[in-house]
Design a protein around this motif. Sequence first.
Motif, PDB file in Angstrom:
ATOM      1  N   SER A 249      13.660 -25.865  38.909  1.00 15.54           N
ATOM      2  CA  SER A 249      13.973 -26.298  40.459  1.00 15.54           C
ATOM      3  C   SER A 249      15.010 -25.318  40.885  1.00 15.54           C
ATOM      4  O   SER A 249      15.830 -24.692  40.133  1.00 15.54           O
ATOM      5  N   LEU A 250      14.912 -25.098  42.277  1.00 17.88           N
ATOM      6  CA  LEU A 250      15.874 -24.282  42.737  1.00 17.88           C
ATOM      7  C   LEU A 250      17.156 -25.158  43.368  1.00 17.88           C
ATOM      8  O   LEU A 250      16.855 -26.245  43.678  1.00 17.88           O
ATOM      9  N   VAL A 251      18.234 -24.493  42.624  1.00 13.18           N
ATOM     10  CA  VAL A 251      19.355 -25.442  43.013  1.00 13.18           C
ATOM     11  C   VAL A 251      20.537 -24.790  43.797  1.00 13.18           C
ATOM     12  O   VAL A 251      20.652 -23.580  43.282  1.00 13.18           O
ATOM     13  N   GLN A 252      21.072 -25.285  44.896  1.00 17.12           N
ATOM     14  CA  GLN A 252      21.963 -24.777  45.568  1.00 17.12           C
ATOM     15  C   GLN A 252      23.426 -24.836  44.933  1.00 17.12           C
ATOM     16  O   GLN A 252      23.751 -26.050  44.727  1.00 17.12           O
ATOM     17  N   MET A 253      24.324 -24.042  44.690  1.00 13.20           N
ATOM     18  CA  MET A 253      25.290 -24.244  43.963  1.00 13.20           C
ATOM     19  C   MET A 253      26.574 -23.763  45.050  1.00 13.20           C
ATOM     20  O   MET A 253      26.289 -23.237  46.069  1.00 13.20           O
ATOM     21  N   PRO A 254      27.636 -24.320  45.002  1.00 12.69           N
ATOM     22  CA  PRO A 254      28.356 -25.012  43.761  1.00 12.69           C
ATOM     23  C   PRO A 254      28.024 -26.573  43.963  1.00 12.69           C
ATOM     24  O   PRO A 254      28.217 -27.381  43.045  1.00 12.69           O
ATOM     25  N   GLU A 255      27.352 -27.117  44.879  1.00 14.30           N
ATOM     26  CA  GLU A 255      27.013 -28.496  45.046  1.00 14.30           C
ATOM     27  C   GLU A 255      26.179 -28.821  43.952  1.00 14.30           C
ATOM     28  O   GLU A 255      26.174 -30.166  43.785  1.00 14.30           O
ATOM     29  N   GLY A 256      25.435 -28.209  43.352  1.00 14.67           N
ATOM     30  CA  GLY A 256      24.340 -28.566  42.084  1.00 14.67           C
ATOM     31  C   GLY A 256      23.216 -29.299  42.860  1.00 14.67           C
ATOM     32  O   GLY A 256      22.352 -30.157  42.007  1.00 14.67           O
ATOM     33  N   LYS A 257      22.762 -29.018  43.963  1.00 17.01           N
ATOM     34  CA  LYS A 257      21.775 -29.763  44.697  1.00 17.01           C
ATOM     35  C   LYS A 257      20.320 -29.115  44.782  1.00 17.01           C
ATOM     36  O   LYS A 257      20.313 -28.066  45.149  1.00 17.01           O
ATOM     37  N   PRO A 258      19.494 -29.966  44.230  1.00 12.31           N
ATOM     38  CA  PRO A 258      18.167 -29.457  44.448  1.00 12.31           C
ATOM     39  C   PRO A 258      17.573 -29.134  45.745  1.00 12.31           C
ATOM     40  O   PRO A 258      18.038 -30.088  46.493  1.00 12.31           O
TER      41      PRO A 258
END
Length: 137
Positions: A119-128
């Motif tokens: 999955s693609l995850v946006q950091m630093p939120e850790g949101k897919p």
Amino acid sequence: MPDADQAPRPTFTTREEVMFFDTDCGGVVHNIAYLRMIETCRTKLAASMGMDLKTMAETKLFPVVTRTEINYRRPAKLGDTLVIHGKLAEVQRARFWCEFEMKRESDGELLVTSRQSLSLVQMPEGKPVRLPKEWDW
């Protein structure tokens, strides 16, 4: 399955020589070494899809492995050269699958097959996040 009009899904091939640190005391490759080699191929495959290491560091958008399936068919040994072929196999809204085959270069023997879900995850939120539209192969 892609339509005839669609471009083929991305693939990438790497080569690895089995080193001492890849093997156990009997000279047989241990499981973590296979995963390291798959990781190298997957990283290069991602770069070919526009997700090179620099871009990921800048955007803070990372492909994260959520599942790994691996089948060990035949052992690789010290000194073997392995050819690892990776491909983007399936794309969903928020997940994609990559598949890998590892063969011994000298005889073409299939040693390992693997399938990984990411999955693609946006950091630093850790949101897919949803996959890019360009990935609609």
